[in-house]
Scaffold this motif. Structure first.
Motif, mmCIF file in Angstrom:
data_model
loop_
_atom_site.group_PDB
_atom_site.id
_atom_site.type_symbol
_atom_site.label_atom_id
_atom_site.label_comp_id
_atom_site.label_asym_id
_atom_site.label_seq_id
_atom_site.Cartn_x
_atom_site.Cartn_y
_atom_site.Cartn_z
ATOM 1 N N THR A 93 0.831 -1.212 0.000
ATOM 2 C CA THR A 93 0.000 0.000 0.000
ATOM 3 C C THR A 93 0.860 1.254 0.000
ATOM 4 O O THR A 93 0.437 2.308 -0.444
ATOM 5 C CB THR A 93 -0.908 0.047 1.238
ATOM 6 O OG1 THR A 93 -0.101 0.231 2.401
ATOM 7 C CG2 THR A 93 -1.730 -1.228 1.369
ATOM 8 N N ARG A 94 2.067 1.135 0.548
ATOM 9 C CA ARG A 94 3.042 2.229 0.641
ATOM 10 C C ARG A 94 2.702 3.250 1.717
ATOM 11 O O ARG A 94 3.509 4.115 2.014
ATOM 12 C CB ARG A 94 3.209 2.947 -0.711
ATOM 13 C CG ARG A 94 3.879 2.101 -1.770
ATOM 14 C CD ARG A 94 5.198 1.575 -1.261
ATOM 15 N NE ARG A 94 5.811 0.619 -2.174
ATOM 16 C CZ ARG A 94 6.743 -0.241 -1.817
ATOM 17 N NH1 ARG A 94 7.131 -0.298 -0.550
ATOM 18 N NH2 ARG A 94 7.272 -1.061 -2.683
ATOM 19 N N PHE A 95 1.512 3.183 2.252
ATOM 20 C CA PHE A 95 1.160 4.116 3.326
ATOM 21 C C PHE A 95 0.617 3.344 4.523
ATOM 22 O O PHE A 95 -0.456 3.629 5.053
ATOM 23 C CB PHE A 95 0.168 5.174 2.828
ATOM 24 C CG PHE A 95 0.806 6.130 1.864
ATOM 25 C CD1 PHE A 95 1.614 7.159 2.311
ATOM 26 C CD2 PHE A 95 0.654 5.946 0.499
ATOM 27 C CE1 PHE A 95 2.233 8.024 1.412
ATOM 28 C CE2 PHE A 95 1.273 6.803 -0.398
ATOM 29 C CZ PHE A 95 2.063 7.843 0.059
ATOM 30 N N ASP A 96 1.399 2.310 4.898
ATOM 31 C CA ASP A 96 1.170 1.610 6.143
ATOM 32 C C ASP A 96 2.491 0.973 6.550
ATOM 33 O O ASP A 96 3.487 1.093 5.839
ATOM 34 C CB ASP A 96 0.049 0.560 6.023
ATOM 35 C CG ASP A 96 0.492 -0.688 5.267
ATOM 36 O OD1 ASP A 96 1.489 -0.621 4.523
ATOM 37 O OD2 ASP A 96 -0.166 -1.730 5.408
ATOM 38 N N CYS A 97 2.526 0.296 7.673
ATOM 39 C CA CYS A 97 3.707 -0.429 8.122
ATOM 40 C C CYS A 97 3.312 -1.889 8.308
ATOM 41 O O CYS A 97 2.760 -2.266 9.347
ATOM 42 C CB CYS A 97 4.258 0.160 9.428
ATOM 43 S SG CYS A 97 4.995 1.791 9.236
ATOM 44 N N ALA A 98 3.536 -2.689 7.285
ATOM 45 C CA ALA A 98 3.150 -4.097 7.318
ATOM 46 C C ALA A 98 4.028 -4.856 8.319
ATOM 47 O O ALA A 98 5.194 -4.505 8.529
ATOM 48 C CB ALA A 98 3.273 -4.695 5.925
ATOM 49 N N PRO A 99 3.506 -5.920 8.919
ATOM 50 C CA PRO A 99 4.280 -6.630 9.949
ATOM 51 C C PRO A 99 5.400 -7.503 9.409
ATOM 52 O O PRO A 99 6.444 -7.650 10.056
ATOM 53 C CB PRO A 99 3.222 -7.490 10.653
ATOM 54 C CG PRO A 99 2.141 -7.680 9.642
ATOM 55 C CD PRO A 99 2.109 -6.419 8.827
ATOM 56 N N LEU A 104 10.893 -10.010 9.539
ATOM 57 C CA LEU A 104 12.064 -10.558 8.855
ATOM 58 C C LEU A 104 13.318 -9.770 9.224
ATOM 59 O O LEU A 104 14.384 -10.358 9.446
ATOM 60 C CB LEU A 104 11.848 -10.542 7.342
ATOM 61 C CG LEU A 104 13.012 -11.114 6.510
ATOM 62 C CD1 LEU A 104 13.378 -12.533 6.941
ATOM 63 C CD2 LEU A 104 12.672 -11.074 5.022
ATOM 64 N N ALA A 105 13.202 -8.445 9.316
ATOM 65 C CA ALA A 105 14.358 -7.642 9.730
ATOM 66 C C ALA A 105 14.826 -8.050 11.119
ATOM 67 O O ALA A 105 16.030 -8.212 11.368
ATOM 68 C CB ALA A 105 13.995 -6.157 9.701
ATOM 69 N N GLU A 106 13.885 -8.224 12.027
ATOM 70 C CA GLU A 106 14.221 -8.634 13.392
ATOM 71 C C GLU A 106 14.967 -9.967 13.397
ATOM 72 O O GLU A 106 15.968 -10.141 14.109
ATOM 73 C CB GLU A 106 12.934 -8.740 14.205
ATOM 74 C CG GLU A 106 13.115 -9.170 15.645
ATOM 75 C CD GLU A 106 11.768 -9.291 16.356
ATOM 76 O OE1 GLU A 106 11.480 -8.452 17.227
ATOM 77 O OE2 GLU A 106 10.999 -10.223 16.017
ATOM 78 N N LYS A 107 14.491 -10.909 12.578
ATOM 79 C CA LYS A 107 15.092 -12.246 12.550
ATOM 80 C C LYS A 107 16.479 -12.220 11.904
ATOM 81 O O LYS A 107 17.394 -12.917 12.351
ATOM 82 C CB LYS A 107 14.161 -13.203 11.798
ATOM 83 C CG LYS A 107 14.321 -14.675 12.167
ATOM 84 C CD LYS A 107 13.162 -15.489 11.629
ATOM 85 C CE LYS A 107 13.266 -16.953 12.032
ATOM 86 N NZ LYS A 107 13.164 -17.166 13.488
ATOM 87 N N LEU A 108 16.650 -11.402 10.867
ATOM 88 C CA LEU A 108 17.964 -11.269 10.238
ATOM 89 C C LEU A 108 18.966 -10.628 11.187
ATOM 90 O O LEU A 108 20.100 -11.086 11.322
ATOM 91 C CB LEU A 108 17.858 -10.417 8.971
ATOM 92 C CG LEU A 108 17.683 -11.113 7.632
ATOM 93 C CD1 LEU A 108 17.507 -10.076 6.526
ATOM 94 C CD2 LEU A 108 18.851 -12.032 7.320
ATOM 95 N N VAL A 118 17.489 -2.611 8.535
ATOM 96 C CA VAL A 118 17.528 -3.341 7.268
ATOM 97 C C VAL A 118 16.757 -2.561 6.204
ATOM 98 O O VAL A 118 15.687 -2.014 6.482
ATOM 99 C CB VAL A 118 16.911 -4.754 7.406
ATOM 100 C CG1 VAL A 118 16.996 -5.515 6.079
ATOM 101 C CG2 VAL A 118 17.596 -5.543 8.511
ATOM 102 N N PHE A 119 17.316 -2.534 5.001
ATOM 103 C CA PHE A 119 16.572 -2.089 3.824
ATOM 104 C C PHE A 119 16.350 -3.301 2.929
ATOM 105 O O PHE A 119 17.301 -4.022 2.605
ATOM 106 C CB PHE A 119 17.334 -1.010 3.047
ATOM 107 C CG PHE A 119 16.664 -0.648 1.748
ATOM 108 C CD1 PHE A 119 15.646 0.292 1.730
ATOM 109 C CD2 PHE A 119 17.022 -1.266 0.555
ATOM 110 C CE1 PHE A 119 14.997 0.613 0.542
ATOM 111 C CE2 PHE A 119 16.380 -0.954 -0.635
ATOM 112 C CZ PHE A 119 15.366 -0.006 -0.632
#
Length: 460
Positions: A93-99, A104-108, A118-119
């Protein structure tokens, strides 16, 4: 009723695959495959194997250039993709923060605790592009150093830090970057003393030729870089996620803590294009320094739900199946059994690598008969002997491998991390048979070599 039927389409037109590529895609690919006898038709794949229409199996020691770290069609990753599609999430959507990106960033980051953010992009070369941009922005400097013989991708920025002229030719001008030899700390320091270096990008184990960084080099390079206020960028696109027997290859022994780490390939299990750049908090805050710059670096398909779900599934499988330790153990078994053949075959000069990233290097033999044949190949084109070995491994033993780079007499093995002792046995037996043929002085191997020489001369 009309509609799209993928199964019917493949059944009706699948046999046209090579002609379609010749007409509409890279026309040199089918030409090359037919030249070296690699124009196979594979019908299905599972784990570390392909099967052709006749039901014959082929052992995959290439893993899609390292993308298929878990092998093909791992059930956990397949299920994750079914689940995310069935969930009908409001993706991109580009205008929300999906979980899913956050999870995945947390796990990496749990595997790189000194890093903070992470980007997510779409490929390894995009992960490198991100690191180049972030390093320049964070330091305010223009130049990035890289190693000779490095491979970091083929987009323009990543190509600027590619150490292979064959990839760079025809695409100049590139960015103002400078190559140094892997392990040459004096050369690195000379470049840093100019005061314009943003960072140094390096593969902990170079993919071309399979050359691990010399012991202590990365740690010493990090200290030099930080002394000169420059960044260390670890390109783990191929070496990361357990490939070398550590989760990241930079973690091997040196206590190295890169400022930026590039990841891709195996992260989605081979299903969905994905790349990631991990970095320190202060670097990200330099890039995204205000709300006005919230989209200063982004990717249209970055962080999409399918890629994120696949990544979460891959990391879970790596942990649950203990594949990092498995890669270390199986890789050492394969490397040691191949290394034991060095004294047996004069054409075999070295076996090196870490984990399941192994290079097999060939070199000039000592006996007169073999030396004359070797010289003939080298005069036509360096790298032909390694290709001579790769072809019978596929044609006679149904094992897929690759030459480790243009003009290199090195075969690189990067199989799925799931292979075990049966696959090691099969490869070593096949390789031994091919080397027996090569040292016999006749047979199909050298006949094929003469064919390659004629083709190499014709294509000059």
């Amino acid at each position: 009723m009309t509609g799209f039927d993928l199964t019917r389409l493949l059944a009706e037109r699948g046999a046209e695959r090579y002609d379609l590529h010749t007409r509409h895609l890279n026309h040199q690919l089918p030409r090359m495959l037919r030249t070296i006898g690699f124009d196979k038709v594979y019908e299905r794949a599972q784990g570390a194997y392909f099967w052709d229409a006749d039901g014959r199996d082929y052992l995959d020691m290439l893993a899609g250039f390292g993308v298929m770290g878990l092998g093909r069609h791992h059930p956990v990753v397949r299920q994750a993709l079914h689940d995310v599609l069935d969930a009908q999430l409001p993706d991109l959507t580009r205008f929300d923060c999906a979980p899913l990106p956050g999870l995945l960033a947390e796990k990496l980051l749990a595997h790189a605790p000194h890093l903070d953010r992470v980007f997510f992009g779409n490929s390894g070369t995009e992960a490198v592009e991100t690191a180049l941009k972030f390093a320049r922005c964070a330091t305010g400097r223009p130049r990035v150093l890289y190693c000779t013989h490095a491979f970091h991708g083929l987009t323009t920025g990543a190509l600027s830090v590619n150490g292979e002229d064959g990839f760079r030719d025809g695409f100049a001008p590139l960015l103002p970057d400078t190559a140094v030899e892997m392990g040459d700390l004096a050369a690195l320091e000379r470049e840093l003393e100019r005061g314009d270096v943003a960072g140094f990008v390096v593969e902990p184990v170079q993919g071309k030729g399979v050359h691990p960084a010399p012991p202590g080099f990365l740690r010493a390079a990090q200290e030099l870089l930080h002394r000169h206020k420059a960044l260390l960028i670890a390109d783990e696109v191929q070496t990361g996620l357990g490939r070398t027997g550590d989760f990241f290859a930079y973690q091997h022994k040196d206590g190295v803590e890169p400022d930026l780490v590039c990841v891709a390939k195996a992260l989605s299990g081979g299903y969905v294009p994905v790349g990631a750049t991990l970095g320190k908090d202060w670097i990200f805050k330099k890039v995204y320094s205000s709300m006005d710059r919230v989209l200063v670096h982004s990717a249209s398909f970055g962080s999409n739900a399918q890629a994120m779900a696949a990544g979460l599934a891959v990391l879970t499988v790596l942990e649950d199946e203990q594949l990092v330790a498995h890669a270390r153990h199986t890789g050492e078994l394969l490397r040691s059994r191949l290394a034991a053949l060095v004294d047996r075959y004069e054409l075999l000069h070295d076996v090196r690598g870490r984990g399941l990233m192994i290079g097999i290097e060939f070199g000039r033999p000592s006996s007169l008969g073999l030396r004359s044949r070797w010289t003939m190949l080298q005069a036509a084109r360096k790298g032909l002997f390694a290709q001579m070995v790769v072809v019978p491994l596929l044609q006679r033993h149904r094992i897929l491998t690759q030459v480790s780079g243009d003009h290199l007499e090195v075969i690189k093995l990067i199989p799925p991390l799931i292979i075990g002792e049966p696959e090691v046995d099969r490869f070593v037996a096949a390789f031994t048979a091919v080397m027996d043929d090569a040292h016999g002085g006749g047979g199909l191997l050298w006949d094929f070599g003469r064919t390659l020489v004629k083709q190499a001369v014709a294509h000059r």
